[in-house]
Design a protein around this motif. Structure first.
Motif, PDB file in Angstrom:
ATOM      1  N   ARG A  75      20.452  24.444 -45.984  1.00  0.00           N
ATOM      2  CA  ARG A  75      20.648  25.767 -46.552  1.00  0.00           C
ATOM      3  C   ARG A  75      20.318  27.300 -46.051  1.00  0.00           C
ATOM      4  N   ASP A  96      27.930  23.290 -47.936  1.00  0.00           N
ATOM      5  CA  ASP A  96      29.138  22.279 -47.849  1.00  0.00           C
ATOM      6  C   ASP A  96      28.876  21.266 -48.352  1.00  0.00           C
ATOM      7  N   LYS A 130      28.343  32.185 -49.656  1.00  0.00           N
ATOM      8  CA  LYS A 130      29.335  31.554 -48.608  1.00  0.00           C
ATOM      9  C   LYS A 130      29.503  29.861 -50.046  1.00  0.00           C
ATOM     10  N   TYR A 155      24.527  29.237 -43.045  1.00  0.00           N
ATOM     11  CA  TYR A 155      24.725  29.678 -44.660  1.00  0.00           C
ATOM     12  C   TYR A 155      24.796  31.096 -44.707  1.00  0.00           C
ATOM     13  N   ALA A 178      29.694  17.639 -45.968  1.00  0.00           N
ATOM     14  CA  ALA A 178      28.673  17.719 -44.908  1.00  0.00           C
ATOM     15  C   ALA A 178      27.042  17.988 -44.752  1.00  0.00           C
TER      16      ALA A 178
END
Ligand SMILES: Nc1ncnc2c1ncn2[C@@H]1O[C@H](COP(=O)(O)OP(=O)(O)OP(=O)(O)O)[C@@H](O)[C@H]1O
Ligand SMILES: [Mg+2]
Length: 305
Positions: A242, A284, A281, A277, A287
Motif C-alpha cells: 500500500r 485492489d 483510493k 495508492y 491484485a
C-alpha cells in the motif's frame, strides 16, 4: 503480472549500495548476515523492504545510517543540483533520517520542542558561539516556526505543547516522523515504525506517508524534484504494497549452496514495482493478494532442493 511502471523509477539515483556485506563475529562464531547487496534507489521513491525475521533488515538500515558501517562494500549518497556529487557514507549525518519502532522522543520536551531539537543541535554548533543573544533568539523563533509547520503536516498542530507522556502511540510516531522530516534528509528510513500501533492508527499513519507520496507526484508534474524519498521496513505485506511504489525482499533463501560451503548472507531476491495508492483510493485486494503470494514464495519460503 502486467504492472504499470512507476513514475519515480525514471528519477535520478539518490542512494546506492555497492556490494554491501555484513557479518558479526569471527571464526566459528561468525554469523554472516548480508551478502553483496547491490541496489539503487531513485529520488522520490517509496521503497518497502520486507524479509523474514532475522534476515538483516535492521542491520541493513544501521549500515545505511552509518552508525554501524558495512564490513565491506559501499553506501553512496548522491547530492548536488543534478545529483552529480557521489559521496561514500562513512558516518551518520543529515543525509539520512531514521524513525524507529520504539519511540525516540525526549520525555522532558514538548512535541514542538522535540521536533525543533534536531535543528537546534545542528545549527547552534556552528553559529551558537558567533551569535549574540538577539541572533540566537531569532534562530530559535525560526526553528519553532519550522517545527510548527512540520507538526501541521503530520496532523498534530493541536497537540504541539504536550509532552510525550500526554500523547498516544500514534501521535508519538507522528512526532517522530516530523522530527525526521524537519532535517530534510536525502532519504528517510523507517524501521517498522507502526509495528506497535493498532490497525486503525496504523492505517492513519500509512495515509500520512501516502500524502507525502502524492506531494512528490504533484511536484514532479510541475517539473520539480520530489521532496521525499523513503525506505520502509515492515512485516506487513499489505502495508508494504500500500505504501511503497517498489517492494524489495531481503532473504536468506537463495541458492547459495551452488557456490558456497556455508551461508554467506541474505540477498535481495525480490525487486518489483507496486501499485500507487492515495489515502482515498481503496486497495485492489485481488491484485494485492496475487502480489503478496509472489512475495511470500520468493522471499519467505525456503527454496526446494
Ligand atoms: N549487534 C549485533 N551483534 C551480533 N549479531 C547481531 C547484532 N545485531 C543483529 N545481529 C544478527 O544479525 C541478524 C539480522 O538481524 P536483524 O535485526 O537485522 O534482523 P531483522 O531482519 O531486522 O529481523 P526482524 O524482522 O525480527 O526485526 C540476526 O542473526 C541477528 O542475530
Ligand atoms: Mg528488525
Amino acid at each position: 503480472m502486467n504492472m504499470e511502471k512507476t513514475k519515480t523509477e525514471q528519477n535520478k539515483t539518490i542512494f546506492e549500495l555497492q556490494n554491501l556485506c555484513h557479518h558479526f563475529g569471527e571464526g566459528k562464531k561468525r554469523n554472516n548476515v548480508l551478502y553483496k547487496l547491490n541496489l539503487k534507489i531513485q529520488e522520490g521513491q517509496f521503497v518497502s523492504l520486507v524479509g523474514p525475521s532475522g534476515s538483516g533488515k535492521s542491520v541493513l538500515l544501521r549500515a545505511l545510517v552509518g552508525t554501524h558501517p558495512p564490513r565491506s562494500g559501499n553506501v553512496i549518497v548522491y547530492s548536488g543540483k543534478n545529483n552529480e556529487i557521489a559521496v561514500i557514507k562513512k558516518k551518520p549525518d543529515r543525509d539520512i533520517g531514521i524513525v524507529y519502532q520504539a519511540y525516540s522522543l525526549f520525555p522532558f520536551l514538548t512535541a514542538i520542542e522535540n521536533v525543533a531539537f534536531g535543528l537546534k543541535l545542528d545549527q547552534t554548533k556552528m553559529l551558537g558561539r558567533l551569535l549574540l543573544p538577539i541572533g540566537w533568539r531569532r534562530l530559535r523563533k525560526q526553528h519553532m516556526e519550522l517545527a510548527e509547520e512540520m507538526l501541521n503536516k503530520v496532523g498534530l498542530s493541536e497537540a504541539k505543547d504536550r509532552y510525550p507522556s500526554e500523547l498516544s502511540g500514534g501521535m508519538r510516531q507522528r512526532v517522530a516522523i516530523a522530527q525526521a522530516l524537519i532535517m530534510k534528509p536525502r532519504i528517510i528510513l523507517l524501521d517498522e515504525p507502526f509495528g506497535a500501533l493498532d490497525e486503525a492508527t496504523r492505517n492513519d499513519l500509512q495515509d500520512l506517508l501516502l500524502t507525502l507520496y502524492q506531494e512528490n507526484l504533484a511536484e514532479m508534474k510541475k517539473g520539480n524534484r520530489p521532496a521525499y524519498t523513503v525506505l520502509l521496513v515492515t512485516h506487513e505485506l499489505y502495508e508494504a504494497l500500500r505504501v511503497g511504489d517498489r517492494v524489495l525482499g531481503l532473504s536468506p533463501h537463495w541458492d547459495w549452496k551452488k557456490e558456497h560451503e556455508r551461508f554467506p548472507g541474505a540477498k535481495i531476491v525480490y525487486d518489483e514495482p507496486a501499485p500507487i495508492y492515495s489515502p482515498d483510493k481503496p486497495a485492489d485486494f485481488a491484485a494485492m493478494q496475487r502480489q503478496k503470494n509472489k512475495i511470500r514464495k520468493a522471499v519467505f519460503d525456503p527454496i526446494e532442493e
